[in-house]
Design a protein around this motif. Sequence first.
Motif, mmCIF file in Angstrom:
data_model
loop_
_atom_site.group_PDB
_atom_site.id
_atom_site.type_symbol
_atom_site.label_atom_id
_atom_site.label_comp_id
_atom_site.label_asym_id
_atom_site.label_seq_id
_atom_site.Cartn_x
_atom_site.Cartn_y
_atom_site.Cartn_z
ATOM 1 N N TYR A 16 6.127 -8.486 -13.624
ATOM 2 C CA TYR A 16 6.569 -8.593 -12.230
ATOM 3 C C TYR A 16 5.633 -7.735 -11.207
ATOM 4 C CZ TYR A 16 10.748 -11.250 -13.646
ATOM 5 O OH TYR A 16 11.719 -11.916 -14.163
ATOM 6 N N GLY A 17 5.353 -6.642 -11.772
ATOM 7 C CA GLY A 17 4.493 -5.538 -11.248
ATOM 8 C C GLY A 17 3.394 -6.342 -10.948
ATOM 9 N N VAL A 63 0.905 -1.196 0.003
ATOM 10 C CA VAL A 63 0.023 0.049 0.033
ATOM 11 C C VAL A 63 0.853 1.142 -0.016
ATOM 12 C CG1 VAL A 63 -1.644 1.417 1.430
ATOM 13 C CG2 VAL A 63 -2.103 -1.071 1.067
ATOM 14 N N PHE A 64 1.705 1.294 0.865
ATOM 15 C CA PHE A 64 2.514 2.526 1.054
ATOM 16 C C PHE A 64 3.811 2.872 -0.094
ATOM 17 C CE2 PHE A 64 0.601 2.584 5.167
ATOM 18 C CZ PHE A 64 0.659 3.649 5.605
ATOM 19 N N LEU A 65 4.114 1.710 -0.623
ATOM 20 C CA LEU A 65 5.134 2.021 -1.560
ATOM 21 C C LEU A 65 4.840 1.577 -3.021
ATOM 22 C CD1 LEU A 65 8.333 -0.071 -0.048
ATOM 23 C CD2 LEU A 65 7.580 2.318 0.221
ATOM 24 N N HIS A 66 3.458 1.360 -3.382
ATOM 25 C CA HIS A 66 2.794 1.128 -4.486
ATOM 26 C C HIS A 66 1.657 1.956 -4.954
ATOM 27 C CE1 HIS A 66 2.539 -0.532 -8.592
ATOM 28 N NE2 HIS A 66 1.238 -0.537 -8.336
ATOM 29 N N LEU A 67 0.503 1.495 -4.173
ATOM 30 C CA LEU A 67 -0.656 2.259 -4.136
ATOM 31 C C LEU A 67 -0.735 3.623 -3.984
ATOM 32 C CD1 LEU A 67 -3.183 -0.442 -2.678
ATOM 33 C CD2 LEU A 67 -2.221 -0.271 -5.064
ATOM 34 N N LEU A 68 -0.364 3.946 -2.867
ATOM 35 C CA LEU A 68 -0.101 5.493 -2.454
ATOM 36 C C LEU A 68 0.583 6.292 -3.450
ATOM 37 C CD1 LEU A 68 -0.148 5.402 1.496
ATOM 38 C CD2 LEU A 68 -2.064 5.728 -0.132
ATOM 39 N N PRO A 69 1.792 5.835 -3.465
ATOM 40 C CA PRO A 69 2.536 6.565 -4.826
ATOM 41 C C PRO A 69 1.828 6.764 -6.098
ATOM 42 C CG PRO A 69 3.894 5.176 -3.896
ATOM 43 C CD PRO A 69 2.785 5.018 -3.259
ATOM 44 N N ASP A 70 0.844 5.660 -6.409
ATOM 45 C CA ASP A 70 0.293 5.793 -7.691
ATOM 46 C C ASP A 70 -0.909 6.734 -7.363
ATOM 47 O OD1 ASP A 70 1.380 3.564 -8.907
ATOM 48 O OD2 ASP A 70 -0.491 2.468 -8.859
ATOM 49 N N LEU A 71 -1.502 7.079 -6.212
ATOM 50 C CA LEU A 71 -2.341 8.117 -6.201
ATOM 51 C C LEU A 71 -1.684 9.624 -6.454
ATOM 52 C CD1 LEU A 71 -4.335 7.248 -2.888
ATOM 53 C CD2 LEU A 71 -4.867 6.519 -5.195
ATOM 54 N N ALA A 72 -0.549 9.689 -5.948
ATOM 55 C CA ALA A 72 0.373 10.897 -6.394
ATOM 56 C C ALA A 72 0.399 11.152 -7.805
ATOM 57 C CB ALA A 72 1.559 10.867 -5.734
ATOM 58 N N VAL A 103 9.546 -4.950 5.966
ATOM 59 C CA VAL A 103 10.862 -4.715 5.462
ATOM 60 C C VAL A 103 11.319 -5.389 4.149
ATOM 61 C CG1 VAL A 103 13.495 -4.648 6.095
ATOM 62 C CG2 VAL A 103 11.614 -3.873 7.569
ATOM 63 N N ALA A 104 11.027 -6.797 4.169
ATOM 64 C CA ALA A 104 11.544 -7.517 3.262
ATOM 65 C C ALA A 104 10.723 -7.344 1.958
ATOM 66 C CB ALA A 104 11.224 -8.967 3.710
ATOM 67 N N TYR A 105 9.325 -7.153 2.034
ATOM 68 C CA TYR A 105 8.583 -6.631 0.773
ATOM 69 C C TYR A 105 8.897 -5.497 0.232
ATOM 70 C CZ TYR A 105 5.169 -8.167 -2.618
ATOM 71 O OH TYR A 105 4.446 -8.503 -3.514
ATOM 72 N N SER A 106 9.168 -4.610 1.050
ATOM 73 C CA SER A 106 9.502 -3.252 0.739
ATOM 74 C C SER A 106 10.888 -3.120 -0.065
ATOM 75 C CB SER A 106 9.988 -2.172 2.071
ATOM 76 O OG SER A 106 8.393 -1.993 2.798
ATOM 77 N N LEU A 107 11.860 -3.874 0.361
ATOM 78 C CA LEU A 107 13.156 -4.044 -0.344
ATOM 79 C C LEU A 107 13.077 -4.585 -1.661
ATOM 80 C CD1 LEU A 107 15.425 -5.245 2.508
ATOM 81 C CD2 LEU A 107 15.576 -2.886 1.289
ATOM 82 N N ILE A 108 12.173 -5.438 -1.684
ATOM 83 C CA ILE A 108 11.591 -6.347 -2.895
ATOM 84 C C ILE A 108 11.283 -5.069 -4.093
ATOM 85 C CG2 ILE A 108 10.350 -7.949 -4.206
ATOM 86 C CD1 ILE A 108 10.693 -9.716 -1.913
ATOM 87 N N LEU A 109 10.231 -4.612 -3.633
ATOM 88 C CA LEU A 109 9.450 -3.514 -4.239
ATOM 89 C C LEU A 109 10.655 -2.410 -4.683
ATOM 90 C CD1 LEU A 109 6.032 -3.183 -2.749
ATOM 91 C CD2 LEU A 109 6.583 -4.247 -4.635
ATOM 92 N N ILE A 110 11.402 -1.922 -3.748
ATOM 93 C CA ILE A 110 12.214 -0.740 -4.188
ATOM 94 C C ILE A 110 13.571 -1.322 -5.234
ATOM 95 C CG2 ILE A 110 14.268 0.460 -3.135
ATOM 96 C CD1 ILE A 110 12.413 0.634 -0.649
#
Length: 245
Positions: free
Chosen positions: A143-144, A47-56, A236-243
């Motif tokens: 992948y996304g 949510v915080f690293l993909h969905l919310l940036p999408d809103l921006a 943390v683990a999924y955040s690192l993967i997304l980044i």
Amino acid sequence: MPLTLFRFILAAGFVLLHLFSKNMKFLRDSPRSRILSVAGGIAVAYVFLHLLPDLAEYEDELKGTLDFATNRFLEHHLYMIAMLGLAIFYGLEQMAKASKRHNVEDGRHKARPLVFWIHIGSFTLYNALIGYLLVRENFTSHYGRLFFFIAMGVHFVTNDRGLRATHKEDYDRYGRWLLAVAILAGWLIGTITEVSDVVISYLTALLAGGVIMNVMKEELPEERESSFPAFLLGLVAYSLILILL
């Protein structure tokens, strides 16, 4: 692999999770399984690293393009819709819990039938939205879309356990089937038609708020005995993967 087939496979995966998550006996509710806490961390990270940036991004794309006054206001305040999504699901959860508490006093350990249908109806729309976004969200690669599937898939497993605890056999008899069909309905709608970016932005915002609320309601209650280290590990683990990817 053709994109249409890939989307269908992921939608079918969502369906299977709903139908068979009840068989995951290794997932305890109290003390809460660490796997469920990891799943909560994954969903929040997404949510915080993909969905919310999408809103921006949607806000930037929509600026100056809308006609109606309400739309012009919301193009600058999509986060208000996310907040509304959180509030809606919070209200529904409180309604379901109050109904269950009332019925426990009468010897029944589940929410009333009317509350069940209202609650499940909201999650049916929620699932249809996820099925639709599986097709129509602007993913940059397979992948996304796969990361979306993972985040929402573990979220579905968590939601299933919460809904089953509240509605008991009603959920297994009716609820899980409705939620599974809703995924396919959303996928089908997304496959045969396309709505405007304005609608997509509103739906994404509602989903973001709903996911945050539905994760927190499972993780925060003291009686769950949730594992913060496991939640943090998933986050943390999924955040690192997304980044990184």
